[in-house]
Design a protein around this motif. Sequence first.
Motif, PDB file in Angstrom:
ATOM      1  N   SER A 411      45.959  33.082  30.761  1.00  0.00           N
ATOM      2  CA  SER A 411      44.600  32.851  30.250  1.00  0.00           C
ATOM      3  C   SER A 411      43.633  33.655  31.111  1.00  0.00           C
ATOM      4  O   SER A 411      43.702  34.883  31.117  1.00  0.00           O
ATOM      5  CB  SER A 411      44.259  31.350  30.204  1.00  0.00           C
ATOM      6  OG  SER A 411      44.300  30.743  31.478  1.00  0.00           O
ATOM      7  N   HIS A 437      44.479  27.775  29.645  1.00  0.00           N
ATOM      8  CA  HIS A 437      43.610  27.302  28.561  1.00  0.00           C
ATOM      9  C   HIS A 437      44.261  27.472  27.185  1.00  0.00           C
ATOM     10  O   HIS A 437      44.823  28.524  26.878  1.00  0.00           O
ATOM     11  CB  HIS A 437      42.295  28.092  28.551  1.00  0.00           C
ATOM     12  CG  HIS A 437      41.453  27.898  29.754  1.00  0.00           C
ATOM     13  ND1 HIS A 437      40.711  26.765  29.977  1.00  0.00           N
ATOM     14  CD2 HIS A 437      41.212  28.710  30.822  1.00  0.00           C
ATOM     15  CE1 HIS A 437      40.050  26.885  31.114  1.00  0.00           C
ATOM     16  NE2 HIS A 437      40.348  28.056  31.653  1.00  0.00           N
ATOM     17  N   LEU A 438      44.122  26.450  26.355  1.00  0.00           N
ATOM     18  CA  LEU A 438      44.512  26.525  24.949  1.00  0.00           C
ATOM     19  C   LEU A 438      43.365  25.920  24.155  1.00  0.00           C
ATOM     20  O   LEU A 438      42.982  24.769  24.378  1.00  0.00           O
ATOM     21  CB  LEU A 438      45.813  25.751  24.707  1.00  0.00           C
ATOM     22  CG  LEU A 438      46.497  25.950  23.349  1.00  0.00           C
ATOM     23  CD1 LEU A 438      46.878  27.401  23.120  1.00  0.00           C
ATOM     24  CD2 LEU A 438      47.735  25.066  23.240  1.00  0.00           C
ATOM     25  N   GLU A 450      39.376  32.859  21.617  1.00  0.00           N
ATOM     26  CA  GLU A 450      40.682  33.474  21.372  1.00  0.00           C
ATOM     27  C   GLU A 450      40.575  34.989  21.304  1.00  0.00           C
ATOM     28  O   GLU A 450      41.484  35.716  21.704  1.00  0.00           O
ATOM     29  CB  GLU A 450      41.301  32.932  20.081  1.00  0.00           C
ATOM     30  CG  GLU A 450      42.115  31.679  20.296  1.00  0.00           C
ATOM     31  CD  GLU A 450      43.113  31.425  19.168  1.00  0.00           C
ATOM     32  OE1 GLU A 450      43.058  32.143  18.149  1.00  0.00           O
ATOM     33  OE2 GLU A 450      43.931  30.511  19.311  1.00  0.00           O
ATOM     34  N   LEU A 456      45.193  31.212  26.207  1.00  0.00           N
ATOM     35  CA  LEU A 456      46.505  31.300  25.573  1.00  0.00           C
ATOM     36  C   LEU A 456      46.331  31.431  24.058  1.00  0.00           C
ATOM     37  O   LEU A 456      45.526  30.708  23.460  1.00  0.00           O
ATOM     38  CB  LEU A 456      47.313  30.032  25.861  1.00  0.00           C
ATOM     39  CG  LEU A 456      48.280  30.031  27.034  1.00  0.00           C
ATOM     40  CD1 LEU A 456      48.781  28.616  27.284  1.00  0.00           C
ATOM     41  CD2 LEU A 456      49.453  30.970  26.782  1.00  0.00           C
ATOM     42  N   THR A 457      47.057  32.347  23.461  1.00  0.00           N
ATOM     43  CA  THR A 457      47.047  32.468  22.007  1.00  0.00           C
ATOM     44  C   THR A 457      48.305  31.819  21.445  1.00  0.00           C
ATOM     45  O   THR A 457      49.316  31.687  22.153  1.00  0.00           O
ATOM     46  CB  THR A 457      47.004  33.946  21.592  1.00  0.00           C
ATOM     47  OG1 THR A 457      48.120  34.628  22.174  1.00  0.00           O
ATOM     48  CG2 THR A 457      45.717  34.600  22.065  1.00  0.00           C
ATOM     49  N   PRO A 458      48.286  31.379  20.190  1.00  0.00           N
ATOM     50  CA  PRO A 458      49.454  30.708  19.613  1.00  0.00           C
ATOM     51  C   PRO A 458      50.742  31.519  19.741  1.00  0.00           C
ATOM     52  O   PRO A 458      51.824  30.956  19.933  1.00  0.00           O
ATOM     53  CB  PRO A 458      49.047  30.531  18.142  1.00  0.00           C
ATOM     54  CG  PRO A 458      47.558  30.470  18.173  1.00  0.00           C
ATOM     55  CD  PRO A 458      47.136  31.403  19.264  1.00  0.00           C
ATOM     56  N   VAL A 461      52.305  30.986  23.410  1.00  0.00           N
ATOM     57  CA  VAL A 461      52.583  29.656  23.955  1.00  0.00           C
ATOM     58  C   VAL A 461      54.066  29.471  24.272  1.00  0.00           C
ATOM     59  O   VAL A 461      54.430  28.979  25.351  1.00  0.00           O
ATOM     60  CB  VAL A 461      52.093  28.555  22.986  1.00  0.00           C
ATOM     61  CG1 VAL A 461      52.571  27.180  23.446  1.00  0.00           C
ATOM     62  CG2 VAL A 461      50.583  28.574  22.886  1.00  0.00           C
ATOM     63  N   TYR A 464      54.992  31.348  27.318  1.00  0.00           N
ATOM     64  CA  TYR A 464      54.398  30.669  28.475  1.00  0.00           C
ATOM     65  C   TYR A 464      55.320  29.544  28.968  1.00  0.00           C
ATOM     66  O   TYR A 464      55.623  29.449  30.171  1.00  0.00           O
ATOM     67  CB  TYR A 464      53.035  30.132  28.055  1.00  0.00           C
ATOM     68  CG  TYR A 464      52.316  29.248  29.041  1.00  0.00           C
ATOM     69  CD1 TYR A 464      51.711  29.774  30.184  1.00  0.00           C
ATOM     70  CD2 TYR A 464      52.196  27.874  28.808  1.00  0.00           C
ATOM     71  CE1 TYR A 464      51.014  28.964  31.073  1.00  0.00           C
ATOM     72  CE2 TYR A 464      51.503  27.052  29.685  1.00  0.00           C
ATOM     73  CZ  TYR A 464      50.914  27.596  30.818  1.00  0.00           C
ATOM     74  OH  TYR A 464      50.234  26.789  31.699  1.00  0.00           O
ATOM     75  N   ILE A 487      48.932  22.324  30.259  1.00  0.00           N
ATOM     76  CA  ILE A 487      47.947  23.007  29.415  1.00  0.00           C
ATOM     77  C   ILE A 487      46.583  22.384  29.694  1.00  0.00           C
ATOM     78  O   ILE A 487      46.473  21.173  29.900  1.00  0.00           O
ATOM     79  CB  ILE A 487      48.281  22.837  27.913  1.00  0.00           C
ATOM     80  CG1 ILE A 487      49.559  23.588  27.532  1.00  0.00           C
ATOM     81  CG2 ILE A 487      47.113  23.289  27.040  1.00  0.00           C
ATOM     82  CD1 ILE A 487      49.427  25.097  27.491  1.00  0.00           C
ATOM     83  N   PRO A 510      55.164  22.509  23.445  1.00  0.00           N
ATOM     84  CA  PRO A 510      53.771  22.783  23.060  1.00  0.00           C
ATOM     85  C   PRO A 510      53.192  21.669  22.198  1.00  0.00           C
ATOM     86  O   PRO A 510      53.920  20.936  21.512  1.00  0.00           O
ATOM     87  CB  PRO A 510      53.881  24.092  22.268  1.00  0.00           C
ATOM     88  CG  PRO A 510      55.163  24.712  22.721  1.00  0.00           C
ATOM     89  CD  PRO A 510      56.082  23.568  23.008  1.00  0.00           C
ATOM     90  N   PRO A 513      46.664  22.321  19.634  1.00  0.00           N
ATOM     91  CA  PRO A 513      45.340  22.056  20.210  1.00  0.00           C
ATOM     92  C   PRO A 513      44.290  21.676  19.182  1.00  0.00           C
ATOM     93  O   PRO A 513      43.191  21.263  19.551  1.00  0.00           O
ATOM     94  CB  PRO A 513      44.986  23.387  20.876  1.00  0.00           C
ATOM     95  CG  PRO A 513      45.711  24.418  20.059  1.00  0.00           C
ATOM     96  CD  PRO A 513      46.996  23.765  19.653  1.00  0.00           C
TER      97      PRO A 513
END
Length: 645
Positions: A411, A437-438, A450, A456-458, A461, A464, A487, A510, A513
């Motif tokens: 992030s 960050h999400l 975003e 973080l992008t989908p 994740v 990550y 997260i 995950p 969000p």
Amino acid sequence: MKRILILTAGFGEGHNTAARNIQEAIEHLESDEAVVDRIDLFDSCYGKFSDLLRQGYLTAINRVPLIWRGIYSIFDRTTFIEDVLVAFAKMKQALDWLLRETQPDVVISTYPFYNFLIEEIFKEGKEKNFVQVTVITDSITVNSFWYRSWSDYYVVPNADTASILKSVGIDEFRILEFGFPVQLEFLERTKQGVELDAIQRPKILYIINSGRKKATKIIDELIKRKHWKATIVVGKDEKLFKNISDHVKGFEERIEVLGWTDKIPELLLNHHVVISKAGGATVQEAIAACCPMIIPQVVPGQEEGNYELLRRYGVACFAEKPSDIGSALEYLFENEGEKWKQLKSNLKKISKPDSSIRIARFVLEQSLLENTPSRIFPSLSNKVTELNFSLVKSTSSQPLLCDFHIHSTYSDGRLTISEIVDFYGQRGFDCICLTDHLVDRKRLIGKFCELTGLVLTPTKVAEYFETIEKEKKRAWKKYGMILFCGIEFNKDGYSPKTSAHLLGIDLKNPIDPCLSLKEIIAEIHKQKALAVASHPHVFQSVWGPNTLFLWENQQEYIPLLDAWEVANRNDLFSPVGLKKLPFIANSDFHKPKHIYSWKTILYCGKDPEEIKECIRSNRNVAITLYRDHKFGVILQKNMAELEIA
């Protein structure tokens, strides 16, 4: 990863030139280790109005220079800067957001107005987490705007300008005489040793940047001398290009006409003399190329200092009339160029073709102390071995040094996950949690965040989670340190009271969000993880956006949350403590400097489940300010018998 922010403006090409050349030098030195953002906030915030301001500036200096002298003097003496700042509230807001989101290690300003905005943003005494460097693009006649607001360092083009700053009380150690940042090509070509053709065939470079009414007459002077060759640079004005091209028809063998070009360094290095006004960038580039100047125009204000610099060192001639320019050139080239050689020799004494590299190295050094764990305390690796970690989780109670709020490069953090493991492991930490960050992309602010690349992008994740899983084993084997995957769920609204940040600590999978806060908390608990309110109260010492939704609705969320941050970075949230809520303290770590902040000490077994239960039950929990890199080692060695109430 080092992050550098360069702020510039288009009011005079010197500011943009300096900014562009510094960026080029930084990326040349560390293309893989430094991210450089170069931004003109005047242009970004005000668009067409900024264009009008820029055009008004150009009109003033070219057509009504005496009026510009008055304006320049007003800026130099005005004490009503707060009134001026009110008119640029939009730009202040944009800069505030930019500094928070990009978290730069160093902020470089090549235009003085930005320093006033930064001062206004931090006027309440909140901590600046970056080094501030101002690059002064003028010489000798330095407008007080450059130094009336704070900057950690001032880069100046020469000793004469350094003397001006010293005379107004700027500390000498804050004044860096690196030179005006010129293109790297000057340094490269200087090293190669550029040799000009014999002086019997002089090559003249004429850059038409103002004074266009007498341009054709100056060109006529060049055409008269049949043994001279000339290159005319007219810039982006297509009409002017056509007019000049038509004017030199029949003389193309001796007179070359160019439009806009990025080959100015090459042209300066390959011509004997340049005819140009005393603009900051042009003067400094001519000095770097050791190319003597003929000055046909000096704009009142900043250009007077530029010309004074050339005059003091005997490296230029002032010739306002076209006929005088022709005579001055003849004077330079007579007697086998005796006078020209003298000017050339004088230029070599003050030339700084390595200026951009010197500035770039200094800037990178400022961020080096904050960004390279292995270089901050090189002796730490030896101290770590003294801890003699066991590779079996210990269920016997012991003091554990913990940080449960850390951001990586996934992030807006500065270190990779691997670097974070080494950074905390070398300092004797027992348990840490990565919490990148999400965002809730259903919210407008979430969608925007975003796009910044700072969350973080989908699509990232899964990677990550996998990366942290791999690092868990290395963290334990090498340092005896427990690594949690977490997260920070961002639910950002338009005001502090509609914004909430929630930490999920020790997640196994995950979580969407875009679920509601209560649904996210339920999903966290399904994974036997912790749900913690992140910085739930008002920041006082730390600069950042307040997220007060959970605190404003505490009665609704107290039964749902496992703990609340009672301290974040350097802030203590006393109301959280007064409520006697379960608490932890965290760094909200983005870069190495943030290690010196509040931390959690637990007294329990070194086991993930025991650690989480200790926090839930709110027993044997304490907080401490981490202030020394040896703290973790001291804690392990000397506090074995500590019982924390």
